[in-house]
Design an enzyme around this catalytic site. Structure first.
Site, PDB file in Angstrom:
ATOM      1  N   ARG A  24     -86.392  72.413 110.116  1.00  0.00           N
ATOM      2  CA  ARG A  24     -85.455  71.508 109.447  1.00  0.00           C
ATOM      3  C   ARG A  24     -84.022  72.004 109.504  1.00  0.00           C
ATOM      4  O   ARG A  24     -83.085  71.239 109.335  1.00  0.00           O
ATOM      5  CB  ARG A  24     -85.847  71.326 107.980  1.00  0.00           C
ATOM      6  CG  ARG A  24     -87.231  70.760 107.779  1.00  0.00           C
ATOM      7  CD  ARG A  24     -87.645  70.876 106.336  1.00  0.00           C
ATOM      8  NE  ARG A  24     -87.776  72.297 105.994  1.00  0.00           N
ATOM      9  CZ  ARG A  24     -87.959  72.759 104.765  1.00  0.00           C
ATOM     10  NH1 ARG A  24     -88.004  71.926 103.746  1.00  0.00           N
ATOM     11  NH2 ARG A  24     -88.089  74.050 104.550  1.00  0.00           N
ATOM     12  N   GLN A  48     -61.900  78.894  89.560  1.00  0.00           N
ATOM     13  CA  GLN A  48     -61.763  77.687  90.379  1.00  0.00           C
ATOM     14  C   GLN A  48     -62.465  77.863  91.717  1.00  0.00           C
ATOM     15  O   GLN A  48     -62.482  78.959  92.273  1.00  0.00           O
ATOM     16  CB  GLN A  48     -60.289  77.373  90.657  1.00  0.00           C
ATOM     17  CG  GLN A  48     -59.515  76.945  89.450  1.00  0.00           C
ATOM     18  CD  GLN A  48     -58.057  76.650  89.769  1.00  0.00           C
ATOM     19  OE1 GLN A  48     -57.512  77.045  90.784  1.00  0.00           O
ATOM     20  NE2 GLN A  48     -57.401  75.934  88.861  1.00  0.00           N
ATOM     21  N   HIS A  63     -51.643  84.983 102.881  1.00  0.00           N
ATOM     22  CA  HIS A  63     -51.323  84.628 101.506  1.00  0.00           C
ATOM     23  C   HIS A  63     -51.799  85.678 100.507  1.00  0.00           C
ATOM     24  O   HIS A  63     -52.825  86.311 100.714  1.00  0.00           O
ATOM     25  CB  HIS A  63     -51.989  83.294 101.129  1.00  0.00           C
ATOM     26  CG  HIS A  63     -51.591  82.161 102.009  1.00  0.00           C
ATOM     27  ND1 HIS A  63     -52.448  81.124 102.300  1.00  0.00           N
ATOM     28  CD2 HIS A  63     -50.441  81.874 102.661  1.00  0.00           C
ATOM     29  CE1 HIS A  63     -51.837  80.258 103.089  1.00  0.00           C
ATOM     30  NE2 HIS A  63     -50.615  80.695 103.329  1.00  0.00           N
ATOM     31  N   LYS A  72     -60.742  86.926  95.190  1.00  0.00           N
ATOM     32  CA  LYS A  72     -61.410  85.713  95.650  1.00  0.00           C
ATOM     33  C   LYS A  72     -62.641  86.030  96.463  1.00  0.00           C
ATOM     34  O   LYS A  72     -62.746  87.091  97.078  1.00  0.00           O
ATOM     35  CB  LYS A  72     -60.462  84.827  96.438  1.00  0.00           C
ATOM     36  CG  LYS A  72     -59.871  85.466  97.676  1.00  0.00           C
ATOM     37  CD  LYS A  72     -58.957  84.500  98.422  1.00  0.00           C
ATOM     38  CE  LYS A  72     -57.521  84.862  98.274  1.00  0.00           C
ATOM     39  NZ  LYS A  72     -56.610  84.067  99.065  1.00  0.00           N
ATOM     40  N   TYR A 132     -63.443  78.792  98.836  1.00  0.00           N
ATOM     41  CA  TYR A 132     -62.794  79.862  98.077  1.00  0.00           C
ATOM     42  C   TYR A 132     -63.249  79.770  96.634  1.00  0.00           C
ATOM     43  O   TYR A 132     -63.294  78.686  96.068  1.00  0.00           O
ATOM     44  CB  TYR A 132     -61.275  79.692  98.057  1.00  0.00           C
ATOM     45  CG  TYR A 132     -60.611  79.453  99.378  1.00  0.00           C
ATOM     46  CD1 TYR A 132     -60.009  80.489 100.065  1.00  0.00           C
ATOM     47  CD2 TYR A 132     -60.568  78.174  99.936  1.00  0.00           C
ATOM     48  CE1 TYR A 132     -59.373  80.260 101.272  1.00  0.00           C
ATOM     49  CE2 TYR A 132     -59.952  77.943 101.141  1.00  0.00           C
ATOM     50  CZ  TYR A 132     -59.347  78.995 101.806  1.00  0.00           C
ATOM     51  OH  TYR A 132     -58.721  78.765 102.999  1.00  0.00           O
ATOM     52  N   ASP A 168     -46.191  78.372 105.891  1.00  0.00           N
ATOM     53  CA  ASP A 168     -46.572  79.544 106.672  1.00  0.00           C
ATOM     54  C   ASP A 168     -45.617  79.787 107.839  1.00  0.00           C
ATOM     55  O   ASP A 168     -45.322  80.920 108.182  1.00  0.00           O
ATOM     56  CB  ASP A 168     -48.007  79.407 107.172  1.00  0.00           C
ATOM     57  CG  ASP A 168     -49.026  79.539 106.047  1.00  0.00           C
ATOM     58  OD1 ASP A 168     -48.655  80.024 104.957  1.00  0.00           O
ATOM     59  OD2 ASP A 168     -50.194  79.151 106.253  1.00  0.00           O
TER      60      ASP A 168
END
Length: 181
Positions: A24, A48, A63, A72, A132, A168
């Site tokens: 599967r 979050q 970053h 994170k 994240y 960026d």
């Protein structure tokens, strides 16, 4: 699931699940509170969850956040990315060390990036989804960007740069960005 320390970045861990594969497809646990606790990461300390989708060649980063920084958990949930972490914690024994990771939806490995480390990635597939989980609510006033093509970092991005955000593209070099941290 096992947690492996990243020797080049003190406090960073790679969490590698054991996918169960059959006709599967696969099933994989992507987070385990007990495993996080076993390496002194508070599983209840995350505030979050977010996801980004990027086209092949897109670079997001480099970053980090000013002030207390931001820890994170980062996982490529679909596709594949070239992931980069740079230790920018002045008191760290691995200060200025850099480590590259090949994160993919096939392995579902999760990278724990400690607060004070810069992070970025380049999408190697079209698309690449990156999830994240951050340890405190996002505050745009604390965002710090470093030029992804800074010669001092000399990150060997594996593909030609397809696209970067205006933020960026206009990011300052490392030395100037560190003044904001």
């Amino acid at each position: 699931m096992k947690a492996t320390p990243v020797p080049e970045i003190v406090g960073a861990f790679l969490f590698e699940p054991t996918p169960h594969v059959d006709a599967r497809g696969f099933f994989s646990r992507t987070f385990d509170a007990a495993v996080a606790r076993s390496v002194c990461i508070d599983p209840d300390g995350f505030a979050q969850d977010s996801i980004s989708r990027s086209a092949k060649g897109v670079i997001r980063g480099m970053h980090l956040r000013s002030g207390r920084g931001e820890a994170k958990l980062v996982r490529c949930s679909y596709g594949r990315v070239f992931d980069v972490v740079v230790d920018l914690r002045p008191g760290s024994s691995t200060y200025r060390n850099m480590r590259f990771f090949d994160l993919s939806g096939d392995t579902q490995a999760t990278l724990y990036v400690p607060a004070g480390c810069a992070h970025g990635f380049q999408a190697l597939t079209d698309p690449a989804d990156v999830s994240y989980r951050i340890d405190r609510p996002h505050d745009p006033s604390e965002d710090v960007s470093i030029a992804f093509d800074d010669p001092e970092l000399a990150i060997p991005w594996p593909l030609p740069v397809a696209l970067v955000s205006d933020r960026d593209r206009q990011a300052p070099p490392l030395a100037q960005a560190l003044e904001r941290v």
